[in-house]
Design an enzyme around this catalytic site. Sequence first.
Site, short mmCIF file in Angstrom:
data_model
loop_
_atom_site.label_atom_id
_atom_site.label_comp_id
_atom_site.label_asym_id
_atom_site.label_seq_id
_atom_site.Cartn_x
_atom_site.Cartn_y
_atom_site.Cartn_z
N SER A 147 75.20 5.81 13.47
CA SER A 147 74.08 6.25 14.32
C SER A 147 74.31 5.91 15.80
CB SER A 147 72.78 5.63 13.77
OG SER A 147 71.94 5.19 14.77
N SER A 148 74.79 4.71 16.08
CA SER A 148 74.95 4.33 17.49
C SER A 148 76.04 5.16 18.16
CB SER A 148 75.22 2.83 17.64
OG SER A 148 76.54 2.54 17.25
N ALA A 149 77.12 5.45 17.43
CA ALA A 149 78.19 6.26 18.02
C ALA A 149 77.69 7.67 18.31
CB ALA A 149 79.38 6.32 17.08
N ALA A 202 72.97 1.22 9.27
CA ALA A 202 73.22 1.36 7.84
C ALA A 202 74.67 1.77 7.58
CB ALA A 202 72.26 2.38 7.23
N GLY A 203 75.51 1.75 8.61
CA GLY A 203 76.92 2.09 8.43
C GLY A 203 77.20 3.58 8.50
N LEU A 204 76.24 4.36 9.06
CA LEU A 204 76.44 5.81 9.10
C LEU A 204 76.73 6.33 10.52
CD1 LEU A 204 73.67 7.00 6.59
CD2 LEU A 204 76.09 6.53 6.13
N ASP A 217 84.30 5.69 14.70
CA ASP A 217 82.97 6.31 14.69
C ASP A 217 82.80 7.32 15.83
OD1 ASP A 217 82.52 4.50 12.69
OD2 ASP A 217 80.59 3.81 13.44
#
Length: 326
Positions: free
Chosen positions: A109-111, A105-107, A153
């Site tokens: 999360s993966s980083a 969602a562009g927040l 990120d």
Amino acid sequence: MSEIISTSAPGKVILFGEHAVVYGFPAIAIAINRRVKVSIIEGNETSKSLFTPDLFPKNQFDLTNEHIIPEQLKAIFFLLKKTKVIERLSYGQQILIKSQIPPSAGLGSSAAISVSLAMLGTILSNQELQLENINKIAFEAEKIQHGTPSGIDNFVSTFGGGVFYLKNSLKRIDLSKISFKIVIINTKVTRNTKDLVLLVKKRYEEKKDYVQELFNEIKTITEQAKVYIEKGNIDKIGELMNENQVALEKLGVGHKKIIEAINILGNEGALGAKLTGAGGGGCVIGIFDSKEESSIAVQKAKEEGFEAFTTEPSKIGVIENGIKKD
Ligand code: PMV
């Protein structure tokens, strides 16, 4: 099930400069107080497994069989292998990833997952905890996940606070003078960063002068925003967010759900609001100086069928949550 060790790292929002940053213009991002936590826990089973209850519909994976690891877990698996976490796990132990950050969602999360795992691996290997190193390892995983990410990120997630990104150089921004609530509305319109970056590239090739002008506008906005953030002037920051949104819409990365979300925020007293990240859906952010107004905005957004929550800038980057001894 007892926890042996855990680490956690924050997500992020891009406040200014998305898309233009791909063309060498500046961007500003800040860590938020929504985090990912990764832990090693004693499980009931005899294998070494990965449990991701908040991320994927299928959420339990056997780490001893590389061939069955799905594509979306490749970056996580890479990190667990690179930092020798899988080797060091005992049979019966499990890696648990819990996340307060909506995925894709562009927040960031993966980083946040990559950074937490990089720290977990560093601790297990008894190496000195150097944040620079953790950031570097996490960036390798980010490249596996996203192709050619800027690195913003993982930087924000590692160090916390704010960052001003310009041409591969990341400088921290002093957030000590600003205080605001951020409302995040997830439009739940799925989008793909890569596709949106390509869409902007196409526009750039077709209408170079026009898009270049928009990037210059965004650059000016971002540079002014840095000054106002450091002075603590949130009214001005809000105005600049609105201006940045107009430029992003002209770039072609808006969406009607983004406008709806921004209108809700504006009607409830946001000082400024804009999409965050790649756009085309994903999340919208609005800033508020009043806690009450921000809570009402969240409520209103939920009533309109969006997912919404409040958050705040966070100074806390990646941390070890503690080693629990028997
Ligand atoms: O939506 P996110 O968090 O993937 O952010 C994308 C930001 C862009 O500027 C559009 C791309 C980039 O690599 O900086």
